[in-house]
Structures are given as structure tokens and as C-alpha cells.
Design a protein around this motif. Structure first.
Motif, PDB file in Angstrom:
ATOM      1  N   VAL A 239       5.235 -26.965  23.547  1.00 30.00           N
ATOM      2  CA  VAL A 239       4.952 -25.740  24.546  1.00 30.00           C
ATOM      3  C   VAL A 239       3.635 -26.225  24.815  1.00 30.00           C
ATOM      4  O   VAL A 239       3.172 -25.931  26.135  1.00 30.00           O
ATOM      5  N   MET A 240       2.487 -26.639  24.116  1.00 28.37           N
ATOM      6  CA  MET A 240       1.220 -27.117  24.473  1.00 28.37           C
ATOM      7  C   MET A 240       1.306 -28.034  25.716  1.00 28.37           C
ATOM      8  O   MET A 240       0.234 -28.087  26.723  1.00 28.37           O
ATOM      9  N   ALA A 241       2.146 -29.077  25.692  1.00 27.39           N
ATOM     10  CA  ALA A 241       2.257 -30.010  26.718  1.00 27.39           C
ATOM     11  C   ALA A 241       2.758 -29.370  27.965  1.00 27.39           C
ATOM     12  O   ALA A 241       1.907 -29.695  29.220  1.00 27.39           O
ATOM     13  N   LEU A 242       3.787 -28.382  27.907  1.00 30.92           N
ATOM     14  CA  LEU A 242       3.859 -27.544  29.315  1.00 30.92           C
ATOM     15  C   LEU A 242       2.571 -26.800  29.822  1.00 30.92           C
ATOM     16  O   LEU A 242       2.372 -26.770  30.828  1.00 30.92           O
ATOM     17  N   LYS A 243       1.976 -26.020  28.723  1.00 30.97           N
ATOM     18  CA  LYS A 243       0.822 -25.402  29.249  1.00 30.97           C
ATOM     19  C   LYS A 243      -0.165 -26.047  29.597  1.00 30.97           C
ATOM     20  O   LYS A 243      -0.783 -25.688  30.700  1.00 30.97           O
ATOM     21  N   ASN A 244      -0.484 -27.251  29.102  1.00 32.90           N
ATOM     22  CA  ASN A 244      -1.613 -28.027  29.523  1.00 32.90           C
ATOM     23  C   ASN A 244      -1.195 -28.632  30.910  1.00 32.90           C
ATOM     24  O   ASN A 244      -2.073 -28.729  31.645  1.00 32.90           O
ATOM     25  N   ARG A 245       0.126 -28.806  31.134  1.00 27.40           N
ATOM     26  CA  ARG A 245       0.262 -29.331  32.555  1.00 27.40           C
ATOM     27  C   ARG A 245       0.282 -28.225  33.681  1.00 27.40           C
ATOM     28  O   ARG A 245      -0.399 -28.565  34.714  1.00 27.40           O
ATOM     29  N   TYR A 246       0.684 -27.127  33.390  1.00 22.30           N
ATOM     30  CA  TYR A 246       1.103 -26.068  34.536  1.00 22.30           C
ATOM     31  C   TYR A 246      -0.123 -24.959  34.375  1.00 22.30           C
ATOM     32  O   TYR A 246      -0.486 -24.170  35.428  1.00 22.30           O
ATOM     33  N   LEU A 247      -0.783 -24.603  33.160  1.00 26.06           N
ATOM     34  CA  LEU A 247      -1.576 -23.527  33.043  1.00 26.06           C
ATOM     35  C   LEU A 247      -2.736 -23.662  32.297  1.00 26.06           C
ATOM     36  O   LEU A 247      -3.040 -23.117  31.320  1.00 26.06           O
ATOM     37  N   LYS A 248      -3.559 -24.611  32.751  1.00 28.97           N
ATOM     38  CA  LYS A 248      -4.568 -25.287  31.834  1.00 28.97           C
ATOM     39  C   LYS A 248      -5.651 -24.247  31.792  1.00 28.97           C
ATOM     40  O   LYS A 248      -6.305 -24.086  30.728  1.00 28.97           O
ATOM     41  N   LYS A 249      -5.982 -23.533  32.598  1.00 29.88           N
ATOM     42  CA  LYS A 249      -7.004 -22.559  32.443  1.00 29.88           C
ATOM     43  C   LYS A 249      -6.409 -21.116  31.882  1.00 29.88           C
ATOM     44  O   LYS A 249      -7.262 -20.014  31.850  1.00 29.88           O
ATOM     45  N   SER A 250      -5.237 -20.845  31.317  1.00 30.52           N
ATOM     46  CA  SER A 250      -4.968 -19.847  31.050  1.00 30.52           C
ATOM     47  C   SER A 250      -5.181 -19.557  29.774  1.00 30.52           C
ATOM     48  O   SER A 250      -5.895 -20.372  28.993  1.00 30.52           O
ATOM     49  N   VAL A 251      -5.113 -18.206  29.012  1.00 30.88           N
ATOM     50  CA  VAL A 251      -5.664 -18.073  27.614  1.00 30.88           C
ATOM     51  C   VAL A 251      -5.003 -18.895  26.693  1.00 30.88           C
ATOM     52  O   VAL A 251      -3.936 -19.282  26.793  1.00 30.88           O
TER      53      VAL A 251
END
Length: 168
Positions: A51-63
């Protein structure tokens, strides 16, 4: 034949085709041909990394996310496949919030494409709380074949409900 609850929002013609596949016992073959293998993301530690790999790829600035886990109770209690929860707490003079993503444990033994679709869906809720046009655009940005995968994942759930596990 009983209704197709996971496909109720789809066109009657499409539902009819799926019913025909079920009657001819071709649904499992279709799914196995397209998705012959399951992923190996078997515990919360691996799920968090995924999940964190996807989050860091597409939503870096999200909560930030405080918890990412598989949950065996989601499907039964919430009639959902994943949950994004947002909890606010007052600590002294500050308002602290925590974001959690929980994925139904039924996706421990599923094709990675379906897990990916559910994770993308839950990550999109970090930016868009409602299932609106912007939400689905964000899902498609992260996963261009999102809608097709959602449909095929619903076929998978239909098979699970009717026939049990597809993968051993």
C-alpha cells in the motif's frame, strides 16, 4: 436463478451473459484463464509495504496512514471489501487525526490485480471522500483499467459466494 448482487448496477444484458456463464459452469474457467495465480502479500507487514509503495507513487502529499491491515470481519459486518477510516482525537490543544486502511481478508488468496484495485479504491478516499467523478478519475489515474478490474473482481466475488474458493 437468484440475483447477482455484486453485479446489480450493471446492464441487464451483461447480467444475462454472466448468468449464462454460471449456468454453463464457465465462470471459474474464465477467471482462472485470465488470473491463473494469486499474490504472495499474505500478512499485514507485506500489505503495508504494498500500500505504501502505491501511496508514495501516486499520492505523495496525501495524509499519512497510521494503520494498514487485513481484516477478516469487513466483508461480513460492513458489506464492504475495504475500509478507509478517519479518526479525529483531541490531544491537549491539538486535533490529531489518524487514517487507516483495512482490506478484507478474502483478498489474501486472490489475484494481485484485485488486491491492487481495492487498494487503489481505498487510497483514492484519502483525497476524495465520496464516490464522485473526481474519485473515479483518481482511481483511473492510479490504475487505468480500474473499471474493468472492478467488474472482474465482482465476477470473482460472485464465484466465491456461489462455489467457494477458486484458488487453493
Amino acid at each position: 436463478m437468484s440475483s447477482l448482487k455484486y453485479l446489480s448496477a450493471y446492464a441487464p444484458e451483461l447480467q444475462s451473459q454472466v448468468k449464462q456463464m454460471i449456468e454453463q459452469q464457465r465462470l471459474a474457467d474464465f477467471l482462472l484463464k485470465k488470473y491463473p495465480d494469486t499474490h504472495d502479500i499474505s500478512n499485514d507487514k507485506y500489505l503495508r509495504a504494498y500500500v505504501m509503495a502505491l501511496k508514495n507513487r501516486y499520492l505523495k502529499k496525501s495524509v499519512p496512514l497510521s494503520k494498514i491491515a487485513y481484516d477478516s470481519k469487513i466483508h461480513v459486518i460492513n458489506n464492504a471489501l475495504g475500509l478507509h477510516s478517519y479518526v479525529s482525537r483531541i490531544q491537549g490543544a491539538k486535533l490529531k487525526s489518524k487514517n487507516e486502511i483495512r482490506i478484507s481478508a478474502i483478498f489474501k488468496k486472490a489475484p494481485e490485480a484485485f488486491l491492487n484495485m481495492i487498494v487503489v479504491h481505498e487510497l483514492a478516499h484519502l483525497k476524495e471522500k465520496e464516490h464522485n467523478k473526481a474519485f473515479y478519475q483518481l482511481c483511473q489515474y492510479m490504475l487505468p483499467e480500474y473499471h474493468q478490474l472492478e467488474f472482474e473482481m465482482r465476477l470473482y466475488l460472485t464465484h466465491l459466494e456461489r462455489n467457494g474458493a477458486l484458488y487453493s
